[in-house]
Design an enzyme around this catalytic site. Structure first.
Site, PDB file in Angstrom:
ATOM      1  N   ARG A  70       0.846  -1.195   0.000  1.00  0.00           N
ATOM      2  CA  ARG A  70       0.000   0.000   0.000  1.00  0.00           C
ATOM      3  C   ARG A  70       0.878   1.241   0.000  1.00  0.00           C
ATOM      4  O   ARG A  70       2.002   1.230   0.500  1.00  0.00           O
ATOM      5  CB  ARG A  70      -0.891   0.021   1.246  1.00  0.00           C
ATOM      6  CG  ARG A  70      -2.054  -0.971   1.182  1.00  0.00           C
ATOM      7  CD  ARG A  70      -2.955  -0.868   2.400  1.00  0.00           C
ATOM      8  NE  ARG A  70      -2.262  -1.299   3.593  1.00  0.00           N
ATOM      9  CZ  ARG A  70      -1.720  -0.509   4.489  1.00  0.00           C
ATOM     10  NH1 ARG A  70      -1.803   0.813   4.376  1.00  0.00           N
ATOM     11  NH2 ARG A  70      -1.097  -0.996   5.546  1.00  0.00           N
ATOM     12  N   ASP A 278      -9.056  -9.718   9.215  1.00  0.00           N
ATOM     13  CA  ASP A 278      -8.564  -8.365   8.886  1.00  0.00           C
ATOM     14  C   ASP A 278      -9.579  -7.257   9.146  1.00  0.00           C
ATOM     15  O   ASP A 278      -9.196  -6.170   9.544  1.00  0.00           O
ATOM     16  CB  ASP A 278      -8.129  -8.332   7.412  1.00  0.00           C
ATOM     17  CG  ASP A 278      -7.202  -7.162   7.089  1.00  0.00           C
ATOM     18  OD1 ASP A 278      -6.209  -6.979   7.816  1.00  0.00           O
ATOM     19  OD2 ASP A 278      -7.469  -6.427   6.122  1.00  0.00           O
TER      20      ASP A 278
HETATM   21  P1  GTP Z   1      -2.073  -7.645   7.570  1.00  0.00           P
HETATM   22  O1  GTP Z   1      -2.581  -8.705   6.668  1.00  0.00           O
HETATM   23  O2  GTP Z   1      -1.013  -6.788   6.940  1.00  0.00           O
HETATM   24  O3  GTP Z   1      -3.160  -6.784   8.146  1.00  0.00           O
HETATM   25  O4  GTP Z   1      -1.234  -8.373   8.747  1.00  0.00           O
HETATM   26  P2  GTP Z   1      -1.682  -9.226  10.040  1.00  0.00           P
HETATM   27  O5  GTP Z   1      -1.979  -8.290  11.161  1.00  0.00           O
HETATM   28  O6  GTP Z   1      -2.725 -10.209   9.680  1.00  0.00           O
HETATM   29  O7  GTP Z   1      -0.305  -9.974  10.433  1.00  0.00           O
HETATM   30  P3  GTP Z   1       0.110 -11.522  10.326  1.00  0.00           P
HETATM   31  O8  GTP Z   1      -0.710 -12.407  11.212  1.00  0.00           O
HETATM   32  O9  GTP Z   1       0.172 -11.896   8.906  1.00  0.00           O
HETATM   33  O10 GTP Z   1       1.586 -11.479  10.942  1.00  0.00           O
HETATM   34  C1  GTP Z   1       2.599 -10.676  10.407  1.00  0.00           C
HETATM   35  C2  GTP Z   1       3.941 -11.070  10.917  1.00  0.00           C
HETATM   36  O11 GTP Z   1       3.961 -11.087  12.339  1.00  0.00           O
HETATM   37  C3  GTP Z   1       4.388 -12.453  10.471  1.00  0.00           C
HETATM   38  O12 GTP Z   1       5.732 -12.387  10.060  1.00  0.00           O
HETATM   39  C4  GTP Z   1       4.246 -13.298  11.704  1.00  0.00           C
HETATM   40  O13 GTP Z   1       5.172 -14.350  11.706  1.00  0.00           O
HETATM   41  C5  GTP Z   1       4.484 -12.309  12.828  1.00  0.00           C
HETATM   42  N1  GTP Z   1       3.729 -12.692  14.049  1.00  0.00           N
HETATM   43  C6  GTP Z   1       2.414 -12.964  14.133  1.00  0.00           C
HETATM   44  N2  GTP Z   1       2.048 -13.321  15.393  1.00  0.00           N
HETATM   45  C7  GTP Z   1       3.181 -13.248  16.134  1.00  0.00           C
HETATM   46  C8  GTP Z   1       3.474 -13.503  17.516  1.00  0.00           C
HETATM   47  O14 GTP Z   1       2.606 -13.846  18.325  1.00  0.00           O
HETATM   48  N3  GTP Z   1       4.760 -13.311  17.912  1.00  0.00           N
HETATM   49  C9  GTP Z   1       5.734 -12.915  17.049  1.00  0.00           C
HETATM   50  N4  GTP Z   1       6.960 -12.755  17.525  1.00  0.00           N
HETATM   51  N5  GTP Z   1       5.508 -12.692  15.732  1.00  0.00           N
HETATM   52  C10 GTP Z   1       4.251 -12.848  15.278  1.00  0.00           C
HETATM   53  C1  SPV Z   2      -2.780  -4.506   5.386  1.00  0.00           C
HETATM   54  O1  SPV Z   2      -1.805  -3.889   4.949  1.00  0.00           O
HETATM   55  O2  SPV Z   2      -3.328  -4.227   6.479  1.00  0.00           O
HETATM   56  C2  SPV Z   2      -3.319  -5.652   4.621  1.00  0.00           C
HETATM   57  C3  SPV Z   2      -2.797  -5.881   3.277  1.00  0.00           C
HETATM   58  O3  SPV Z   2      -4.192  -6.345   5.098  1.00  0.00           O
HETATM   59  S1  SPV Z   2      -3.538  -4.833   2.109  1.00  0.00           S
HETATM   60  O4  SPV Z   2      -4.730  -5.481   1.580  1.00  0.00           O
HETATM   61  O5  SPV Z   2      -2.552  -4.608   1.048  1.00  0.00           O
HETATM   62  O6  SPV Z   2      -3.927  -3.580   2.730  1.00  0.00           O
HETATM   63 MN    MN Z   3      -4.710  -5.624   7.240  1.00  0.00          MN
END
Ligand code: GTP
Ligand code: SPV
Ligand code: MN
Length: 593
Positions: A70, A278
């Site tokens: 983004r 999300d």
């Molecule tokens: P968006 O799709 O961008 O909104 O991200 P999200 O909030 O869904 O994040 P996601 O669960 O994909 O995690 C993003 C990163 O954080 C990854 O690299 C994970 O491995 C790391 N991560 C997630 N949960 C944990 C946790 O409990 N501890 C640690 N250390 N890292 C974590």
């Molecule tokens: C975020 O950035 O919070 C996402 C990925 O979930 S995007 O759809 O590119 O915004």
């Molecule tokens: Mn997101």
């Protein structure tokens, strides 16, 4: 394929005249039509078909290297009055912006197809669903939208002649970063996105509609659109309680939403059900409680770090019918790879830019040597998820017991704390801060204030948004969910995470939900209620007692520094900062003195 909706037909005619495509295709929602477009995309090399035995109906797509996340600096809220966009959004006069965007997009579909995608955010028949129509020249967008939303003729049938739908115009143009704009016109229910072909910039149902436009609609109509996962935690008695949690991008929503409890809890019968990863749309139900739906139909998740141990449910979800964006390709077996997928790194791959890549060129400290882009993603159907909540397909809203905020903070925020009441909880959300990630272009690892994880997604003045939260609390009264804050990312002096995270986060969720039931203990601190180390069930957990203590410590000196930063943060909102929040800050300062 058809509709008699005059407003829609008129807008489509205008799009066609502006964009001058060679042909127009309506997406009817059928698998046959999608299959045809997949085949075309393979032929034009927009997609690579992956190994049909190992990853049936899965594809790989690479975006331009200048178009991988983004772009917040080029995202605009074009309300008529600048003050309605507020201090946290880029703003431009709508007349001026429409003219600029039409100039950029004019004639840009020449030699291309104009795809018309009618889509629904939320199950089509749900009273909470809202509709949109996206026009695009990108097959990648068409195929992703078919996973992320409900699309096709059924949407048009349900929409009828109503004018309650969101216009979305996407034009890939030349993917020129200098002419890239992601623009929301909240007062016109309109989104225009030009010169990008990446995820959140172009899948217009997601951040542009379901958060930026919907947050504005929610403010006007008395409901909430939030950057939150939704999960249900089932206890051994078979009771399921739901919570929604807001973490900034790439801070752990997908992972928490699909959590697998540690063995000790699993054996007792605990289980987590994923409702969404999300976005949450939340309304007050007839019984006065807050109810949530996930308006999406798939997951657009971060690939790096996803593996059989960290998130087996996410991995399983991507095993069929998925699209991978900017991950590495393994030409030996036609599969995909990303950093953290397997311990063993394949010797030779094709990296996310399409170049040959050798494991020997990887340098741990240099992200640019990775085979997959740090913001590479999978688009996977929600129905594939082994732990998808039965409430999801039924399209029923779930009652929310707890709202949770969180971010990446190496220091400062403890593992978990509970706010004193709703108003204090809104304060806790409004002061949220997190280290930036690769999900948006710009520097990574810089601490910034990201209220309610909505900084990039709030479609109106953030001061009004805070007030809307306070007003919702007044309406909910004693039926309001309890509000908490978590931080999985505290580190030691060497930068190692103190808390194991992932499945073990369930131990914290259990404390949170027990607090909601009045069953768990806590101590009062200046920032809110904290568990004592013994209030968190640490059976079988490999965290030394002194680390547990450290994770649950409130350092007054650090927090006094924090309040000085919050003063600065709050100045931005001027008169629009609700007095109750200003008072919360004064009270926090007094408690820390
Ligand atoms: P968006 O799709 O961008 O909104 O991200 P999200 O909030 O869904 O994040 P996601 O669960 O994909 O995690 C993003 C990163 O954080 C990854 O690299 C994970 O491995 C790391 N991560 C997630 N949960 C944990 C946790 O409990 N501890 C640690 N250390 N890292 C974590
Ligand atoms: C975020 O950035 O919070 C996402 C990925 O979930 S995007 O759809 O590119 O915004
Ligand atoms: Mn997101």
């Amino acid at each position: 394929m058809g509709t008699t909706n005059a407003g829609l037909l008129k807008w489509l005619k205008e799009c066609e005249q502006l964009l001058t495509p060679d042909r127009v295709v309506w997406m009817d929602g059928s698998e046959e039509q999608l299959e045809k477009i997949r085949a075309e995309a393979v032929k034009t090399r927009e997609m690579i078909r992956l190994n049909p035995e190992k990853l049936p109906s899965c594809y790989l797509h690479r975006t331009r290297p200048n178009d991988v996340a983004r772009v917040e600096g080029r995202t605009f809220i074009c309300s008529r009055r600048e003050e309605d966009a507020g201090p946290t959004n880029h703003w431009c006069d709508p007349k001026e912006m429409y003219a600029r965007l039409y100039d950029i997009a004019r004639g840009s579909y020449k030699g291309r197809t104009m795809y018309i995608i009618p889509y629904s955010m939320g199950p089509i028949d749900s009273p909470l669903a809202k509709f949109g129509v996206e026009v695009t020249d990108s097959k990648y967008v068409v195929l992703n939208m078919a996973i992320m939303t409900r699309t096709g003729q059924a949407v048009l049938d349900k929409l009828g002649d109503s004018d309650d739908w969101v216009r979305g115009l996407h034009a890939s143009c030349d993917i020129d970063p200098e002419k890239r704009y992601i623009c929301q016109f909240p007062e016109d229910n309109t989104i225009i996105s030009v010169n990008s072909a990446y995820g959140g910039n172009v899948l217009l149902g997601k951040k542009c509609f379901a958060l930026r436009i919907a947050s504005y609609q929610g403010w006007k109509e008395g409901w909430m659109a939030e950057h939150m996962l939704i999960l249900g935690l089932e206890n051994p008695k078979g009771e399921v309680r739901y919570l929604a949690a807001a973490f900034p991008s790439a801070c752990g929503k997908t992972n928490l939403a699909m959590l697998i409890p540690p063995k000790y809890f699993r054996d007792q019968g605990y289980k987590v059900w994923t409702v969404g990863d999300d976005i949450a749309w939340m309304r007050i139900g007839p019984d006065g409680k807050l109810y949530a739906i996930n308006p999406e139909n798939g997951f657009f998740g971060v690939a790096p770090g996803t593996n059989e141990h960290s998130n087996p449910n996410a991995l399983a979800t991507t095993k069929s019918g998925s699209i991978f964006t900017n991950v590495a390709y393994n030409p030996k077996d036609g599969t995909v790879w990303w950093e953290g997928l397997t311990k063993e790194i394949p010797d030779e791959l094709i990296d996310w830019k399409g170049n040959p890549w050798k494991s020997s060129q990887f340098v741990k400290s240099d992200k640019s040597t990775c085979a997959a882009n740090p913001n590479s993603r999978f688009t996977a159907p929600a129905k594939n998820c082994p732990c998808i909540s039965p409430t999801f397909e039924k399209g029923v809203a779930v009652p929310i017991s707890a709202l949770v905020f969180g971010g990446r903070r190496a220091k400062c925020a403890p593992l978990v704390y509970q706010s004193r009441d709703w108003v204090h909880g809104v304060f806790v959300g409004s002061i949220m801060a997190s280290e930036t990630t690769a999900a948006a272009s710009g520097a990574v690892g810089v601490v910034r204030r990201d209220p309610m994880a909505m900084l990039p997604f709030c479609g109106y003045h953030m001061g009004d948004y805070f007030q809307h939260w306070l007003d919702m609390g007044k309406k909910l009264g004693d039926k309001a969910p309890k509000i908490f804050n978590v931080n999985w990312f505290r580190t030691d002096e060497d930068g190692n995470f103190l808390w194991p995270g992932f499945g073990d986060n369930m131990r914290v969720l259990n404390w949170i939900l027990d607090r909601c039931d009045g069953k768990a203990d806590a101590v009062e601190t200046p920032i809110g209620y904290l568990p004592r180390p013994e209030d968190i069930d640490t059976t079988d957990l490999d965290v030394p007692p002194e680390v547990m203590k450290e994770l649950l410590t409130v350092d007054k000196e650090i927090w006094r520094g924090e309040t000085r930063e919050i003063e600065e943060h709050y100045k931005k909102f001027g008169d629009k900062l609700p007095k109750e929040l200003r008072q919360q800050l004064d009270e926090l300062e007094a408690r820390l003195a």
